[in-house]
Write a protein that holds these residues in place. Structure first.
Motif, PDB file in Angstrom:
ATOM      1  N   TYR A 121      13.474 -30.174  45.701  1.00 36.62           N
ATOM      2  CA  TYR A 121      13.704 -30.939  44.486  1.00 36.62           C
ATOM      3  C   TYR A 121      12.987 -32.278  44.559  1.00 36.62           C
ATOM      4  N   TYR A 122      12.267 -32.574  43.494  1.00 32.55           N
ATOM      5  CA  TYR A 122      11.498 -33.806  43.409  1.00 32.55           C
ATOM      6  C   TYR A 122      11.984 -34.657  42.237  1.00 32.55           C
ATOM      7  N   CYS A 123      11.876 -35.956  42.386  1.00 34.21           N
ATOM      8  CA  CYS A 123      12.027 -36.817  41.225  1.00 34.21           C
ATOM      9  C   CYS A 123      10.660 -37.400  40.884  1.00 34.21           C
ATOM     10  N   ALA A 124      10.493 -37.729  39.634  1.00 32.31           N
ATOM     11  CA  ALA A 124       9.222 -38.274  39.166  1.00 32.31           C
ATOM     12  C   ALA A 124       9.473 -39.276  38.061  1.00 32.31           C
ATOM     13  N   VAL A 125       8.576 -40.222  37.969  1.00 31.83           N
ATOM     14  CA  VAL A 125       8.587 -41.231  36.902  1.00 31.83           C
ATOM     15  C   VAL A 125       7.177 -41.274  36.333  1.00 31.83           C
ATOM     16  N   TRP A 126       7.096 -41.216  35.011  1.00 29.17           N
ATOM     17  CA  TRP A 126       5.757 -41.206  34.404  1.00 29.17           C
ATOM     18  C   TRP A 126       5.794 -41.894  33.056  1.00 29.17           C
ATOM     19  N   ASP A 127       4.611 -42.274  32.585  1.00 26.09           N
ATOM     20  CA  ASP A 127       4.508 -43.008  31.326  1.00 26.09           C
ATOM     21  C   ASP A 127       4.680 -42.075  30.140  1.00 26.09           C
ATOM     22  N   PRO A 128       5.188 -42.612  29.038  1.00 25.07           N
ATOM     23  CA  PRO A 128       5.296 -41.815  27.812  1.00 25.07           C
ATOM     24  C   PRO A 128       3.936 -41.279  27.374  1.00 25.07           C
ATOM     25  N   TYR A 129       3.948 -40.098  26.789  1.00 20.38           N
ATOM     26  CA  TYR A 129       2.758 -39.455  26.220  1.00 20.38           C
ATOM     27  C   TYR A 129       1.737 -39.055  27.281  1.00 20.38           C
ATOM     28  N   LYS A 130       2.155 -39.034  28.519  1.00 18.52           N
ATOM     29  CA  LYS A 130       1.306 -38.561  29.604  1.00 18.52           C
ATOM     30  C   LYS A 130       2.051 -37.449  30.351  1.00 18.52           C
ATOM     31  N   PRO A 131       1.324 -36.589  31.022  1.00 20.31           N
ATOM     32  CA  PRO A 131       2.001 -35.513  31.750  1.00 20.31           C
ATOM     33  C   PRO A 131       2.716 -36.046  32.983  1.00 20.31           C
ATOM     34  N   PRO A 132       3.771 -35.379  33.396  1.00 20.27           N
ATOM     35  CA  PRO A 132       4.490 -35.815  34.609  1.00 20.27           C
ATOM     36  C   PRO A 132       3.593 -35.908  35.834  1.00 20.27           C
ATOM     37  N   SER A 133       2.604 -35.043  35.916  1.00 20.72           N
ATOM     38  CA  SER A 133       1.717 -35.052  37.082  1.00 20.72           C
ATOM     39  C   SER A 133       0.960 -36.360  37.222  1.00 20.72           C
ATOM     40  N   SER A 134       0.871 -37.141  36.167  1.00 22.69           N
ATOM     41  CA  SER A 134       0.142 -38.414  36.204  1.00 22.69           C
ATOM     42  C   SER A 134       0.962 -39.552  36.781  1.00 22.69           C
ATOM     43  N   GLY A 135       2.241 -39.305  36.993  1.00 20.66           N
ATOM     44  CA  GLY A 135       3.131 -40.380  37.412  1.00 20.66           C
ATOM     45  C   GLY A 135       3.349 -40.455  38.909  1.00 20.66           C
ATOM     46  N   SER A 136       4.462 -41.046  39.278  1.00 20.97           N
ATOM     47  CA  SER A 136       4.824 -41.211  40.684  1.00 20.97           C
ATOM     48  C   SER A 136       5.857 -40.163  41.071  1.00 20.97           C
ATOM     49  N   TRP A 137       5.704 -39.629  42.253  1.00 23.33           N
ATOM     50  CA  TRP A 137       6.580 -38.566  42.735  1.00 23.33           C
ATOM     51  C   TRP A 137       7.126 -38.904  44.115  1.00 23.33           C
ATOM     52  N   GLY A 138       8.345 -38.469  44.346  1.00 22.35           N
ATOM     53  CA  GLY A 138       8.890 -38.571  45.681  1.00 22.35           C
ATOM     54  C   GLY A 138       8.458 -37.382  46.523  1.00 22.35           C
ATOM     55  N   PRO A 139       8.734 -37.419  47.831  1.00 24.75           N
ATOM     56  CA  PRO A 139       8.329 -36.331  48.723  1.00 24.75           C
ATOM     57  C   PRO A 139       9.198 -35.085  48.588  1.00 24.75           C
ATOM     58  N   GLY A 140      10.346 -35.204  47.929  1.00 27.93           N
ATOM     59  CA  GLY A 140      11.210 -34.052  47.742  1.00 27.93           C
ATOM     60  C   GLY A 140      12.369 -34.016  48.723  1.00 27.93           C
ATOM     61  N   THR A 141      13.432 -33.359  48.299  1.00 27.96           N
ATOM     62  CA  THR A 141      14.588 -33.132  49.161  1.00 27.96           C
ATOM     63  C   THR A 141      14.976 -31.659  49.039  1.00 27.96           C
ATOM     64  N   GLN A 142      15.220 -31.028  50.168  1.00 27.38           N
ATOM     65  CA  GLN A 142      15.447 -29.591  50.181  1.00 27.38           C
ATOM     66  C   GLN A 142      16.899 -29.263  49.832  1.00 27.38           C
ATOM     67  N   VAL A 143      17.047 -28.283  48.969  1.00 26.07           N
ATOM     68  CA  VAL A 143      18.367 -27.746  48.628  1.00 26.07           C
ATOM     69  C   VAL A 143      18.370 -26.260  48.983  1.00 26.07           C
ATOM     70  N   ILE A 144      19.342 -25.867  49.781  1.00 26.39           N
ATOM     71  CA  ILE A 144      19.481 -24.474  50.175  1.00 26.39           C
ATOM     72  C   ILE A 144      20.883 -24.006  49.815  1.00 26.39           C
ATOM     73  N   VAL A 145      20.940 -22.957  49.030  1.00 30.12           N
ATOM     74  CA  VAL A 145      22.227 -22.417  48.604  1.00 30.12           C
ATOM     75  C   VAL A 145      22.357 -20.998  49.162  1.00 30.12           C
ATOM     76  N   SER A 146      23.371 -20.776  49.958  1.00 32.16           N
ATOM     77  CA  SER A 146      23.574 -19.469  50.571  1.00 32.16           C
ATOM     78  C   SER A 146      24.675 -18.707  49.837  1.00 32.16           C
ATOM     79  N   SER A 147      24.544 -17.390  49.853  1.00 33.10           N
ATOM     80  CA  SER A 147      25.519 -16.553  49.149  1.00 33.10           C
ATOM     81  C   SER A 147      26.715 -16.234  50.035  1.00 33.10           C
TER      82      SER A 147
END
Length: 118
Positions: A92-118
């Motif tokens: 899971y990643y969070c991102a911040v980006w400017d209006p009217y631009k794609p999310p890929s153009s903004g700033s991203w974190g390195p991510g945090t892993q979520v694992i859900v077991s059954s």
């Protein structure tokens, strides 16, 4: 802008996690921000986001289970995840980006892993 996610981990199906995303000093209320995830072998997908006017949107596949919130004073974005299923397993990643631009153009974190077991 540097972002860092936290709160990931391993849980059993039906459990809950709360992700947090903190950033360097910046008024996040003037930008778009959101949570994305990428499961192994799959494309990255948006999970939930706020637009620059503060309107929240949550993708249908997590609606009713995930809640996105933010604290403008703390410059922190949250994702409360309830009733988790193995299908929610992803980086899971969070991102911040400017209006009217794609999310890929903004700033991203390195991510945090979520694992859900059954």
């Amino acid at each position: 802008v540097q972002l860092m996610e936290s709160g990931g981990g391993s849980v059993q199906a039906g459990g809950s996690l709360r992700l947090s995303c903190g950033g360097s000093a910046m008024p996040i209320h003037s930008r778009n921000m959101g949570w994305f995830r990428q499961a192994a072998g799959q494309a990255r997908e948006r999970v939930a986001s706020f637009d620059n006017n503060g309107r929240a949107s949550v993708m249908h596949f997590v609606k009713g289970r995930f809640t996105i919130t933010k604290d403008n004073e703390k410059n922190t974005l949250y994702l409360q995840m309830d009733s988790l299923t193995p299908g929610d397993t992803a980086l899971y990643y969070c991102a911040v980006w400017d209006p009217y631009k794609p999310p890929s153009s903004g700033s991203w974190g390195p991510g945090t892993q979520v694992i859900v077991s059954s």
